[in-house]
Design an enzyme around this catalytic site. Structure first.
Site, short mmCIF file in Angstrom:
data_model
loop_
_atom_site.label_atom_id
_atom_site.label_comp_id
_atom_site.label_asym_id
_atom_site.label_seq_id
_atom_site.Cartn_x
_atom_site.Cartn_y
_atom_site.Cartn_z
N GLU A 209 -9.28 -11.98 -26.55
CA GLU A 209 -8.52 -11.91 -25.28
C GLU A 209 -9.41 -12.54 -24.22
OE1 GLU A 209 -5.46 -10.65 -24.61
OE2 GLU A 209 -4.98 -10.03 -26.64
N CYS A 243 -7.96 -10.87 -15.19
CA CYS A 243 -7.86 -12.06 -16.05
C CYS A 243 -6.54 -12.80 -15.85
CB CYS A 243 -8.04 -11.66 -17.50
SG CYS A 243 -6.87 -10.39 -18.01
N GLU A 333 -12.69 -20.74 -13.77
CA GLU A 333 -11.88 -19.56 -13.45
C GLU A 333 -12.52 -18.85 -12.26
OE1 GLU A 333 -11.89 -16.69 -16.65
OE2 GLU A 333 -10.56 -15.34 -15.59
#
Ligand code: NAD
Length: 458
Positions: A209, A243, A333
């Site tokens: 993940e 996330c 990110e």
């Protein structure tokens, strides 16, 4: 007790067949539920100490999700674990066929710091419900939460069934040297690749993940006020350390200024004039991430926010106006309370920007024109997403949650968590009262009959 000792104990425990007993799994999950409810205040305090996460957010995004996963598993474990009868193949006549659900065995779960309770317990619940043992390695960056996690686990489980090993990279790498039957990892893309390499050594199946840059598109037809409110919520909850937070916004150039005004109003409503003094705004996890994020806005045009305080790891909710795609904020990110706003004039521009990045974990589109939203959803590849809101697809346990490409491998939540930690064994049981001779040698003279049986004729 050494790691090797615990792992050996878990191997022996799994071999004892105890975890195959559904009532044992159910009993331990019920005990876990009880303990989490009793410890609610301790969990809230621990996460607050770790990064000042507001109690409300902890209840909404950590405890409630874990509690509802637990209740779902307890309710469904009998049904989900039962062997399933499927239609037998005529070629095996006479026979019956079943799928048996088998736990993988000894599992390793490595979790991150950003939702330190939920992202440790949600996979753990799936693993236990499916009949595995678990060794959980929580993040070293949220020591208070890791500590309460360990206490809860020790109260409920024998260490041979479930154990928590606290520690950082060294411990994680030591664990990865060992042979596991399944590894479930949540964290960054770079560490995900390290996990995949270690797992390959023993061909260990994994769920990864991971993260990425999740875009949020605002079409001219969107309800702009609602978009501003819902994007501000999804972006700044957990101080942007989510996330699936919208990483950057692509907005039609004709509505950009209006959006900026509305966004400012929404932030003001949520966190007041000075978000630093708001009880409802968390902090950046550590100095390293604070500096990384501060660096991202240093040379940018900041249209909202941009205030920082290193002492308490504070960065105000920040909107960056039209950064270049080669800027730091658009290169990695963000994982913090910074939102780049980039305008587009054509659909080609949207496609061009999104395709510069790896397949994202999440994808958002705000539009009152259904055909536009549908087109975006079908054209782009991403883990999961929401139309006219942000992050809420996460909360529906009927939807698979996971990434694609660099944003992850595999998915979980609800029944999928159970299935993730389950090997499905297909078994045929042949009748002995009849034995059709067609398949046996000698084959001479039987080909026509075989072709008929296999429906190979014209
Ligand atoms: P991280 O990858 O740094 O750490 C995650 C875990 O891996 C921690 O337990 C850590 O101790 C361990 N680890 C770190 N370096 C390691 C190494 N070299 N070898 C072995 N183990 C190592 O991630 P993080 O900073 O805790 O979390 C942030 C990242 O996680 C972001 O990229 C975010 O998008 C992603 N994330 C993804 C999800 C999801 O559900 N897909 C959820 C939360 C966070």
């Amino acid at each position: 007790m050494s790691i090797q000792h615990i792992v050996q104990q878990q191997k022996d425990f799994f071999k004892s067949q105890k975890t195959k007993d559904i009532s044992f799994r159910k009993k331990t999950l019920k005990l876990l539920l009880k303990e989490i409810i009793v410890r609610e205040k301790d969990i809230i305090n621990a996460i607050h100490e770790d990064f000042r996460k507001p109690e409300y957010e902890t209840v909404m995004t950590e405890i409630s999700i874990v509690v509802s996963e637990l209740k779902l598993m307890i309710r469904n474990i009998n049904k989900w674990s039962k062997p399933k009868r499927v239609f037998p193949s005529i070629l095996n006549f006479p026979s019956s066929a079943k799928i048996y659900n088998e736990p993988f065995g000894n599992t390793l779960i490595i979790s991150p710091w950003n939702y330190p309770f939920q992202l440790a317990f949600a996979p753990l619940i799936g693993a236990i419900a499916a009949g595995n043992t678990v060794l959980l390695k929580p993040s070293e960056l949220t020591p208070q939460t890791s500590n309460i996690t360990k206490k809860i686990i020790e109260k409920v489980f024998q260490s041979s069934h479930v154990s928590v090993i606290e520690g950082g990279v060294d411990i994680s790498q030591e664990l990865l040297q060992l042979r596991w039957d399944y590894i479930f990892f949540t964290g960054s893309v770079s560490v995900g690749k390290i996990i995949a390499k270690a797992a390959a050594e023993h061909l260990t199946p994994t769920t990864l993940e991971l993260g990425g840059k999740s875009p949020c598109i605002i079409h001219k037809s969107a309800n702009l006020k609602l978009a501003a409110k819902r994007i501000a919520w999804g972006k700044f909850i957990n101080c942007g350390q989510t996330c699936i937070a919208p990483d950057y916004v692509l907005i039609h150039s004709s509505i950009k200024d209006k959006f900026t005004t509305l966004f400012k109003e929404e932030l003001q409503k949520a966190y007041g004039n000075n978000p630093e003094s708001s009880e409802d705004f968390a902090r950046i996890i550590n100095t390293k991430n604070f500096e990384r994020l501060q660096d991202m806005i240093t040379n940018e045009t900041v249209s909202i926010g941009g205030k920082t305080n290193k002492e308490n790891h504070y960065i105000s909710p920040t909107l960056v106006d039209s950064p270049s795609l080669t800027s730091k904020v658009m290169q990695e990110e963000i994982f913090g309370p910074i939102l780049p706003l980039i305008s587009y004039t054509s659909e080609e521009e949207i496609d061009e920007i999104i395709s510069k990045y790896e397949k994202p974990l999440a994808f958002y589109v705000f539009s009152n024109k259904k055909s536009f939203a549908k087109k975006m959803i079908s054209k782009h590849s991403f883990g999961g997403g929401t139309i006219n809101d942000t992050t809420v697809h996460f909360a529906n346990h009927r939807l698979p949650f996971g990434g694609i490409g660099e944003s992850g491998v595999g998915s979980y939540h609800g029944k999928r968590s159970f299935d993730t930690f389950t090997h499905q064994k297909g078994v045929v049981s042949r009748g002995t009262w009849l034995d059709i001779p067609t398949r046996y040698a000698p084959y001479k003279g039987k080909l026509k009959q075989l072709k008929m049986l296999l429906k190979l004729g014209s």
